[in-house]
Design a protein around this motif. Sequence first.
Motif, PDB file in Angstrom:
ATOM      1  N   GLY A 199       0.779  -1.232   0.000  1.00 44.41           N
ATOM      2  CA  GLY A 199       0.000   0.000   0.000  1.00 44.41           C
ATOM      3  C   GLY A 199       0.808   1.278   0.000  1.00 44.41           C
ATOM      4  O   GLY A 199       0.244   2.372  -0.018  1.00 44.41           O
ATOM      5  N   VAL A 200       2.124   1.166  -0.004  1.00 43.74           N
ATOM      6  CA  VAL A 200       3.008   2.337   0.030  1.00 43.74           C
ATOM      7  C   VAL A 200       3.557   2.576  -1.376  1.00 43.74           C
ATOM      8  O   VAL A 200       4.156   1.677  -1.979  1.00 43.74           O
ATOM      9  CB  VAL A 200       4.154   2.136   1.034  1.00 43.74           C
ATOM     10  N   ARG A 201       3.404   3.792  -1.884  1.00 48.21           N
ATOM     11  CA  ARG A 201       3.871   4.125  -3.227  1.00 48.21           C
ATOM     12  C   ARG A 201       5.351   4.504  -3.195  1.00 48.21           C
ATOM     13  O   ARG A 201       5.801   5.243  -2.312  1.00 48.21           O
ATOM     14  CB  ARG A 201       3.047   5.287  -3.783  1.00 48.21           C
ATOM     15  N   VAL A 202       6.081   4.007  -4.189  1.00 51.04           N
ATOM     16  CA  VAL A 202       7.499   4.328  -4.353  1.00 51.04           C
ATOM     17  C   VAL A 202       7.681   4.791  -5.794  1.00 51.04           C
ATOM     18  O   VAL A 202       7.487   4.009  -6.726  1.00 51.04           O
ATOM     19  CB  VAL A 202       8.402   3.117  -4.048  1.00 51.04           C
ATOM     20  N   ASP A 203       8.056   6.052  -5.985  1.00 50.28           N
ATOM     21  CA  ASP A 203       8.176   6.623  -7.318  1.00 50.28           C
ATOM     22  C   ASP A 203       9.586   6.453  -7.880  1.00 50.28           C
ATOM     23  O   ASP A 203      10.505   6.011  -7.182  1.00 50.28           O
ATOM     24  CB  ASP A 203       7.794   8.106  -7.283  1.00 50.28           C
ATOM     25  N   THR A 204       9.746   6.847  -9.143  1.00 51.19           N
ATOM     26  CA  THR A 204      11.031   6.730  -9.829  1.00 51.19           C
ATOM     27  C   THR A 204      12.160   7.346  -9.005  1.00 51.19           C
ATOM     28  O   THR A 204      12.069   8.488  -8.573  1.00 51.19           O
ATOM     29  CB  THR A 204      10.969   7.436 -11.190  1.00 51.19           C
ATOM     30  N   ARG A 205      13.196   6.568  -8.757  1.00 51.91           N
ATOM     31  CA  ARG A 205      14.433   6.960  -8.087  1.00 51.91           C
ATOM     32  C   ARG A 205      14.254   7.264  -6.595  1.00 51.91           C
ATOM     33  O   ARG A 205      15.197   7.683  -5.937  1.00 51.91           O
ATOM     34  CB  ARG A 205      15.098   8.130  -8.820  1.00 51.91           C
ATOM     35  N   ASP A 206      13.049   7.033  -6.052  1.00 54.61           N
ATOM     36  CA  ASP A 206      12.878   7.000  -4.597  1.00 54.61           C
ATOM     37  C   ASP A 206      13.538   5.734  -4.070  1.00 54.61           C
ATOM     38  O   ASP A 206      13.700   4.750  -4.797  1.00 54.61           O
ATOM     39  CB  ASP A 206      11.396   6.955  -4.202  1.00 54.61           C
TER      40      ASP A 206
END
Length: 232
Positions: A199-206
């Motif tokens: 349920g946790v979003r991880v975006d590009t290069r995070d």
Amino acid sequence: MIDVRSFASLGGADHGWLKAKHHFSFAGYHDPERVHWGDLRVWNDDTIAPGTGFPAHPHRDMEIITYVRKGAITHQDNLGNKGRTEAGDVQVMSAGTGITHSEYNLEPGETQIFQIWIIPTAQGKAPSWGARPFPRENRAGHFVTLASGYESDADALPIRADARVLGATLKAGQIAEYALGTERQAYLVPSTGAVEIDGVRVDTRDGAAISETATLRVKALEDSEIVLVDAA
């Protein structure tokens, strides 16, 4: 448990020819809360201008894995090794008792790399270097081990660490699972795209620092390319 470290929050430096972002304390950047994650000591996100690079410099007792995101990097060292590693492929350097190497972007456009340092399980070993292609299509929909300290991972580049470096390419909506184990620590970065973990979003290069997780379940919110380190 998942701690997301946004790309915007990372330390870094702009040297003109090199734009560097640091997931962990490195060089002039120090954050006492981000010194390492288990045996994972460094995760640098580097953009290197064409015709530039790192001149010859030494390393010792560190496992250094380079994942090329874009372009290519050309390596040369004092052992006589020389190689060009292209986007999507991986090179590994076991610094051991000491190695001096250079890395240059000899391409017409910029090169982008993840450089990952993992603390070795034993010091004082002979230095070595190696590289190999890992076609993105072979990682479609699941994790593939790129570098590993375990003999059972015969198709991976060897490292001298209680760790694995893995990659996956996922289409939007696809899910990839990895049996991590609650006693292990993982660090995941989408090279491209965005994913969701519990349920946790991880975006590009995070960066996502993950612990106390038996099975890691990663869902692609967009077409994504993922790099994961599983370390003690």
